[in-house]
Write a protein that holds these residues in place. Structure first.
Motif, PDB file in Angstrom:
ATOM      1  N   ARG A  20       0.807  -1.186  -0.124  1.00 20.97           N
ATOM      2  CA  ARG A  20      -0.057  -0.029   0.098  1.00 20.97           C
ATOM      3  C   ARG A  20       0.884   1.188  -0.003  1.00 20.97           C
ATOM      4  O   ARG A  20       0.363   2.049  -0.557  1.00 20.97           O
ATOM      5  CB  ARG A  20      -1.068   0.053   1.004  1.00 20.97           C
ATOM      6  CG  ARG A  20      -2.020  -1.023   1.176  1.00 20.97           C
ATOM      7  CD  ARG A  20      -3.210  -0.828   2.145  1.00 20.97           C
ATOM      8  NE  ARG A  20      -2.599  -0.759   3.506  1.00 20.97           N
ATOM      9  CZ  ARG A  20      -2.742  -2.000   4.286  1.00 20.97           C
ATOM     10  NH1 ARG A  20      -3.024  -3.133   3.679  1.00 20.97           N
ATOM     11  NH2 ARG A  20      -2.379  -2.082   5.493  1.00 20.97           N
ATOM     12  N   ARG A  22       3.969   1.597  -1.186  1.00 20.38           N
ATOM     13  CA  ARG A  22       4.654   1.726  -2.515  1.00 20.38           C
ATOM     14  C   ARG A  22       3.485   2.139  -3.464  1.00 20.38           C
ATOM     15  O   ARG A  22       3.764   3.031  -4.751  1.00 20.38           O
ATOM     16  CB  ARG A  22       4.888   0.258  -3.134  1.00 20.38           C
ATOM     17  CG  ARG A  22       6.426  -0.139  -2.474  1.00 20.38           C
ATOM     18  CD  ARG A  22       6.940  -1.260  -3.245  1.00 20.38           C
ATOM     19  NE  ARG A  22       6.050  -2.494  -3.095  1.00 20.38           N
ATOM     20  CZ  ARG A  22       6.052  -3.478  -2.265  1.00 20.38           C
ATOM     21  NH1 ARG A  22       7.010  -3.394  -1.465  1.00 20.38           N
ATOM     22  NH2 ARG A  22       5.242  -4.361  -2.483  1.00 20.38           N
ATOM     23  N   ARG A  23       2.183   1.792  -3.675  1.00 16.45           N
ATOM     24  CA  ARG A  23       1.171   2.270  -4.399  1.00 16.45           C
ATOM     25  C   ARG A  23       0.832   3.731  -4.148  1.00 16.45           C
ATOM     26  O   ARG A  23       0.885   4.609  -4.973  1.00 16.45           O
ATOM     27  CB  ARG A  23      -0.240   1.394  -4.165  1.00 16.45           C
ATOM     28  CG  ARG A  23      -0.051   0.091  -4.826  1.00 16.45           C
ATOM     29  CD  ARG A  23      -1.461  -0.714  -4.870  1.00 16.45           C
ATOM     30  NE  ARG A  23      -1.934  -0.620  -3.679  1.00 16.45           N
ATOM     31  CZ  ARG A  23      -1.889  -1.788  -2.884  1.00 16.45           C
ATOM     32  NH1 ARG A  23      -1.322  -2.880  -3.173  1.00 16.45           N
ATOM     33  NH2 ARG A  23      -2.681  -1.870  -1.539  1.00 16.45           N
ATOM     34  N   TRP A  24       0.888   4.123  -3.097  1.00 18.23           N
ATOM     35  CA  TRP A  24       0.540   5.413  -2.614  1.00 18.23           C
ATOM     36  C   TRP A  24       1.724   6.316  -3.175  1.00 18.23           C
ATOM     37  O   TRP A  24       1.386   7.607  -3.744  1.00 18.23           O
ATOM     38  CB  TRP A  24       0.510   5.693  -0.897  1.00 18.23           C
ATOM     39  CG  TRP A  24       0.009   6.909  -0.262  1.00 18.23           C
ATOM     40  CD1 TRP A  24      -1.216   7.248   0.011  1.00 18.23           C
ATOM     41  CD2 TRP A  24       0.803   8.392  -0.266  1.00 18.23           C
ATOM     42  NE1 TRP A  24      -1.464   8.421   0.522  1.00 18.23           N
ATOM     43  CE2 TRP A  24      -0.041   9.209   0.269  1.00 18.23           C
ATOM     44  CE3 TRP A  24       2.068   8.502  -0.454  1.00 18.23           C
ATOM     45  CZ2 TRP A  24       0.487  10.414   0.618  1.00 18.23           C
ATOM     46  CZ3 TRP A  24       2.519   9.933  -0.245  1.00 18.23           C
ATOM     47  CH2 TRP A  24       1.742  10.551   0.256  1.00 18.23           C
ATOM     48  N   GLY A  26       3.640   5.552  -5.431  1.00 18.27           N
ATOM     49  CA  GLY A  26       3.411   5.443  -7.064  1.00 18.27           C
ATOM     50  C   GLY A  26       2.547   6.662  -7.543  1.00 18.27           C
ATOM     51  O   GLY A  26       2.872   7.417  -8.582  1.00 18.27           O
ATOM     52  N   ARG A  27       1.476   6.793  -6.755  1.00 18.72           N
ATOM     53  CA  ARG A  27       0.508   7.725  -7.173  1.00 18.72           C
ATOM     54  C   ARG A  27       1.155   9.112  -7.025  1.00 18.72           C
ATOM     55  O   ARG A  27       0.824  10.044  -7.824  1.00 18.72           O
ATOM     56  CB  ARG A  27      -0.810   7.528  -6.332  1.00 18.72           C
ATOM     57  CG  ARG A  27      -1.605   6.233  -6.833  1.00 18.72           C
ATOM     58  CD  ARG A  27      -3.095   6.364  -6.253  1.00 18.72           C
ATOM     59  NE  ARG A  27      -3.096   6.274  -4.815  1.00 18.72           N
ATOM     60  CZ  ARG A  27      -2.864   5.245  -3.988  1.00 18.72           C
ATOM     61  NH1 ARG A  27      -2.878   3.971  -4.467  1.00 18.72           N
ATOM     62  NH2 ARG A  27      -2.886   5.253  -2.617  1.00 18.72           N
TER      63      ARG A  27
END
Length: 400
Positions: A20, A22-24, A26-27
């Protein structure tokens, strides 16, 4: 065994959390949005606070250096306009609080009664509407000033320390504004687009549920009741959309970045405003349509005038195509999208004309208040008028 079962049922939390995170990030790094705004605001706040601390502690050797970085962070608002507005209110509140303490302190003296008087006056001034959300800072500043006043040993020292509080606040606010203006000042174009998309999605989903039922003549009380409830519950979406548009427009004020962005003129917001207002009116028209359908219980009419209902379904389907474009509104593709909208509006106009012709051929009881045909025909004209106006005004502002 219980531990093994528990282990199988409870997956490790750390990998999921890392994913989560990493996704945050990434965004935040990949596109504009809430995540990137959060990172940018933290970075700018850190920079402003550090500069304010260096000046207040290392250069001025202030006895209460934390006032400067605290002030710098406090007025680091999302938009430049809000930074200027809130800093002016904050400085006014602090000056008022220090002035109250100075006046009562020198007149009455540093005792409990003086503190009580300072609290009463400061809290009263803090209720002044002109100070807005910074009204509470009057009492805060007054209490800190009282503490500084009590600890000072001479009249000159007391006056110097009280004046230093105001100076530190001015330094902190100035640094905060300077950093916010010079380091990627935020432009909230996407907030306006997001608000329009939200309303368009709600409208598209509702209309897309209605026209298949009309085509299949599947109007029952439960279904029409759901449509009516959904149409009447869009008030919160409208409020959110208006807030997004207000933030987007507000982000232009005093923002130097607007001078360097090609193809993103402030006039676009006038078009967005017109689109949003038209979508609000359209939602009200659709709400009126669902109320008419909800009151209609003459089952035999659905078969007797089935061609009219099928034509109305075609008309609503043509409108749903327009709402899908609005639901994907993107300033970078606005030129192509406005051309597409005009083509879809022409198709919807043809559907509405065929619907009116069908109503004449079927000799519909348009004046019968117990049947929905008159209202349906009127709502079709109003809906088409709103959609056509929206497409025209958006095209006008794109061409400016």
């Amino acid at each position: 065994m219980a531990g093994e079962v528990s282990g199988r049922r409870t997956p490790p939390a750390l990998p999921g959390r890392m994913a989560r995170v990493r996704r945050w990030w990434g965004r935040a790094l990949g596109s504009e949005g809430h995540e990137r705004s959060t990172v940018l605001l933290i970075a700018k706040g850190t920079l402003a606070a550090t500069i304010a601390w260096v000046i207040s502690f290392h250069l001025l050797h202030a006895q209460s250096p934390a006032f400067a970085p605290f002030s710098a962070v406090l007025i680091m608002q999302v938009t430049v306009y809000q930074s200027l507005l809130q800093s002016s209110r904050y400085v006014g509140a602090v000056v008022a609080g220090v002035a109250v303490q100075a006046a009562l302190g020198f007149l009455v003296g540093p005792d409990v009664l003086t503190f009580a008087l300072v609290a009463v006056v400061a809290l009263t001034i803090g209720r002044w509407p002109a100070l807005g959300s910074q009204g509470s800072q009057v009492a805060t500043a007054a209490f800190f000033a009282f503490s500084t006043y009590v600890s000072a040993t001479s009249t000159l020292d007391k006056s110097t320390q009280l004046g230093q509080i105001v100076l530190l606040v001015l330094i902190g606010c100035g640094i905060g504004i300077l950093v916010n203006v010079t380091v990627l000042p935020p432009l909230r174009y996407r907030s306006a687009e997001h608000g329009i998309r939200t309303l368009a999605h709600a409208l598209c989903d509702l209309v897309s549920d209605i026209y298949p039922a009309l085509r299949e003549r599947g109007l029952d009380e439960e279904r029409t009741g759901r449509w009516r409830a959904r149409a009447e519950q869009t008030g919160e979406l409208v409020t959110q959309a208006r807030t997004g548009l207000r933030m987007a427009r507000e982000s232009l004020h005093y923002n130097p970045r607007r001078l360097f962005r090609r193809g993103r003129a402030a006039t676009h917001f006038e078009g967005y405003t017109a689109v949003m207002e038209a979508l609000e009116r359209t939602l009200r028209q659709v709400a009126a349509l669902t109320r008419s359908l909800d009151k209609w219980s003459a089952d035999e009419d659905r078969y007797r005038y089935g061609d009219f209902l099928a034509g109305y379904a075609d008309f609503l389907e043509s409108l749903s195509r327009i709402t899908r474009v609005f639901a994907d509104l993107d300033e970078d593709r606005l030129g192509d999208q406005t051309s597409q909208l005009h083509q879809l509006a022409d198709q919807a106009q043809n559907c509405r004309r065929r619907l009116a012709e069908q109503a004449e051929r079927d000799h519909l009881p348009l004046t019968d208040p117990g049947r929905p045909y008159g209202v349906l025909v009127i709502e079709a004209a109003r809906l088409m008028e709103e959609f056509q106006y929206t497409c025209d005004v958006l095209q006008h502002h794109v061409e400016r």
